[in-house]
Structure formats: structure tokens, C-alpha cells
Enzyme design. Sequence first.
Site, short mmCIF file in Angstrom:
data_model
loop_
_atom_site.label_atom_id
_atom_site.label_comp_id
_atom_site.label_asym_id
_atom_site.label_seq_id
_atom_site.Cartn_x
_atom_site.Cartn_y
_atom_site.Cartn_z
N HIS A 65 4.98 8.55 -5.39
CA HIS A 65 5.45 8.60 -3.45
C HIS A 65 5.25 6.40 -3.64
O HIS A 65 6.57 6.26 -3.04
CB HIS A 65 4.17 8.61 -3.02
CG HIS A 65 4.62 8.49 -1.47
ND1 HIS A 65 4.03 9.40 -0.37
CD2 HIS A 65 4.95 8.02 -0.94
CE1 HIS A 65 4.12 9.09 0.90
NE2 HIS A 65 5.41 8.15 0.38
N GLU A 119 10.10 2.13 0.21
CA GLU A 119 9.02 1.94 -0.49
C GLU A 119 8.74 0.58 -0.29
O GLU A 119 7.41 -0.28 -0.66
CB GLU A 119 8.65 3.02 -1.83
CG GLU A 119 8.55 4.45 -1.02
CD GLU A 119 6.78 4.33 -0.50
OE1 GLU A 119 6.29 3.41 -0.89
OE2 GLU A 119 7.18 4.69 0.52
N HIS A 123 6.15 -1.97 1.56
CA HIS A 123 4.96 -1.79 0.09
C HIS A 123 5.73 -2.91 -0.60
O HIS A 123 4.84 -4.41 -0.64
CB HIS A 123 4.33 -0.92 0.10
CG HIS A 123 4.16 0.21 1.07
ND1 HIS A 123 2.84 0.12 1.60
CD2 HIS A 123 4.57 1.12 1.67
CE1 HIS A 123 2.72 1.55 2.32
NE2 HIS A 123 3.76 2.11 2.69
P1 5GP Z 1 -0.28 8.65 6.57
O1 5GP Z 1 -0.55 8.30 8.42
O2 5GP Z 1 0.80 10.21 6.68
O3 5GP Z 1 -1.28 9.18 6.53
O4 5GP Z 1 0.60 7.27 5.60
C1 5GP Z 1 2.03 7.14 6.36
C2 5GP Z 1 2.53 5.76 5.51
O5 5GP Z 1 1.79 4.38 6.45
C3 5GP Z 1 2.08 6.06 3.54
O6 5GP Z 1 2.81 7.17 3.39
C4 5GP Z 1 2.29 4.37 3.95
O7 5GP Z 1 3.39 4.07 4.23
C5 5GP Z 1 0.48 4.20 4.89
N1 5GP Z 1 0.13 4.04 4.98
C6 5GP Z 1 -0.70 5.25 4.67
N2 5GP Z 1 -2.50 4.62 4.93
C7 5GP Z 1 -2.24 3.90 3.93
C8 5GP Z 1 -3.63 3.19 3.21
O8 5GP Z 1 -4.65 3.09 2.77
N3 5GP Z 1 -2.96 1.67 2.29
C9 5GP Z 1 -1.65 1.35 2.65
N4 5GP Z 1 -1.24 0.44 1.94
N5 5GP Z 1 -0.74 2.33 3.14
C10 5GP Z 1 -0.96 3.46 3.69
P1 5GP Z 2 5.36 6.49 3.74
O1 5GP Z 2 4.84 8.03 4.01
O2 5GP Z 2 5.51 6.20 2.58
O3 5GP Z 2 5.40 4.83 4.69
O4 5GP Z 2 7.01 6.87 4.11
C1 5GP Z 2 7.65 8.03 3.06
C2 5GP Z 2 8.76 8.03 4.26
O5 5GP Z 2 9.70 8.19 2.70
C3 5GP Z 2 9.17 8.96 5.24
O6 5GP Z 2 10.17 7.92 6.01
C4 5GP Z 2 9.67 9.67 4.24
O7 5GP Z 2 11.14 10.71 5.36
C5 5GP Z 2 10.54 9.39 3.09
N1 5GP Z 2 10.22 9.71 2.26
C6 5GP Z 2 11.48 10.05 1.52
N2 5GP Z 2 11.71 11.47 -0.03
C7 5GP Z 2 10.64 11.76 -0.02
C8 5GP Z 2 8.91 11.95 -0.83
O8 5GP Z 2 9.27 12.59 -1.52
N3 5GP Z 2 7.77 12.06 0.21
C9 5GP Z 2 7.50 10.98 0.58
N4 5GP Z 2 5.92 11.37 1.20
N5 5GP Z 2 8.41 10.85 1.99
C10 5GP Z 2 10.03 10.22 1.68
#
Ligand code: 5GP
Ligand code: 5GP
Length: 230
Positions: A65, A119, A123
Site C-alpha cells: 500500500h 503515495e 508520503h
Molecule cells: P485511514 O484514515 O484510512 O486509516 O488512513 C487514510 C490514509 O492516511 C492512509 O492511507 C495514509 O495515507 C494516511 N495514514 C493513516 N494513518 C497513518 C499513520 O499512522 N502514518 C502515516 N504516515 N500515514 C497514515
Molecule cells: P491513502 O489511504 O494511502 O492516503 O490513499 C489511498 C488512495 O489511493 C485512495 O485515494 C485510493 O482510492 C487510492 N488507491 C488506489 N488503489 C488502491 C488500493 O489498491 N488500495 C488502497 N488502499 N488505495 C488505493
Amino acid sequence: MKILLASLCLISLLVILPSVFSASSSSEDFDFFYFVQQWPGSYCDTQKKCCYPNSGKPAADFGIHGLWPNYKDGTYPSNCDASKPFDSSTISDLLTSMKKSWPTLACPSGSGEAFWEHEWEKHGTCSESVIDQHEYFQTALNLKQKTNLLGALTKAGINPDGKSYSLESIRDSIKESIGFTPWVECNRDGSGNSQLYQVYLCVDRSGSGLIECPVFPHGKCGAEIEFPSF
Ligand code: 5GP
Ligand code: 5GP
């Protein structure tokens, strides 16, 4: 007296200036990475649908991811450098491995570039003090190769068969095989059952080796969680 004042000024400048500079650069610094892998079955069986990439159904294996810079206090930097957009030409030599190890499952179907771009921009740009764009993706691919999560689980009799397993046995088998305690994130399948969604491992600042996590993310799985097929 004048000499004394002048030297006092000079000394205070020498003390203050470095801290001003380090404060401005530390905003883009970080302490360690989370290396996050997702189980495709758990991305696809929720109420939201998934889409296979253009290249076809990914392997029934954990996929990358992201590689996320983080601070030891649990917070993290994001979107650190708008002047360095994702440029797939910098990773043309990695694309075959990327499609295999970092497949996208979001809809609509794509090559994966939109996922990798997201990504990198969110990040990857926050680790530029240590690794450049090519190294960022290469580092994640190397880590995936070094950490065979599915192998660790199946060796312990934990298979993606839709059955439930104790969270403890999942954690223990990964720790036993990989040597470091993972953090497991759950989501819910279409019927609301808690299931194994993502596994977090921690990596040192240089991206070269796994470490014990300085801090774990928040969130909770049940004591027994499903491991769906894909
Ligand atoms: P969710 O709210 O679905 O847990 O996270 C959404 C997105 O926020 C993740 O895919 C990632 O990009 C970022 N994120 C969530 N938790 C963390 C964390 O503990 N550390 C970092 N670096 N990014 C995070
Ligand atoms: P994060 O949660 O890392 O900030 O964001 C993930 C982003 O990448 C979301 O906008 C999601 O739609 C896109 N994305 C594309 N392909 C994937 C996948 O295979 N898994 C996840 N978790 N996110 C994906």
C-alpha cells in the site's frame, strides 16, 4: 566594553542561527517509516467494490500500500514537496515489479500509476531528505521481497480461506517468521465481520532494515478475525 558587547552579539548569533535553520528543515524530517501491505481479498469484499488493474487480477498475495514517513509521537508529515511530482519515467525499470507487487484495486481500473502517484506525493515527498523518487519505490519493492507475510501466516496454518483466526496467532506468526512485531489493521467484510486488512511493519529512516515500531497506529480488530480468500 564595545568588544565585550560585540562578542556577546556574535555568540548569541552563533547559538540562535543553527536552531533557526534546523527548525525549518525538521518540518520535513521524520523518524521512521511504516511499510504497509494490504490483503486484496479484504479490499474487495467490503460494501465498496474494487476493480482489478488493467493487467488483470493480481496474485493472491499481500500487495504494497505504501511506505509512510512517520514521527515517533504518532503524527506524520504529508504532501511535503509540490515541486517534485510523480514521474513514471524515473521508475521505468521498476514498472514490471510495481505492477506485480504494488497493484491497484481502486475503481475505475488503471495501470496503478494513479495509486503510485498518490503515495509518492502524499508520503514519498516527505522522505526526500533520505531517498529520491527511484529509491523510494525501489526501497518499498525490496522490503516486500524481504517480508513474505503470506508465507509467515501459511507456515503457521493461517490461510486465506474465509475462516477466523485469533489476532494473537496472526501477530505471533509474523513476529516468529519476520522477527518484528507487526501492527494489524482490520476492516469489515460485506456482512460486517472484522477481517485482516493491512499489516504494518516499521523500517528505519534509511529504508534499509526493519525495526520494532516506536509507536503503533490506533484502531482495533476483534480478538478473532476473518482471513478472506482472494
Ligand atoms: P485511514 O484514515 O484510512 O486509516 O488512513 C487514510 C490514509 O492516511 C492512509 O492511507 C495514509 O495515507 C494516511 N495514514 C493513516 N494513518 C497513518 C499513520 O499512522 N502514518 C502515516 N504516515 N500515514 C497514515
Ligand atoms: P491513502 O489511504 O494511502 O492516503 O490513499 C489511498 C488512495 O489511493 C485512495 O485515494 C485510493 O482510492 C487510492 N488507491 C488506489 N488503489 C488502491 C488500493 O489498491 N488500495 C488502497 N488502499 N488505495 C488505493
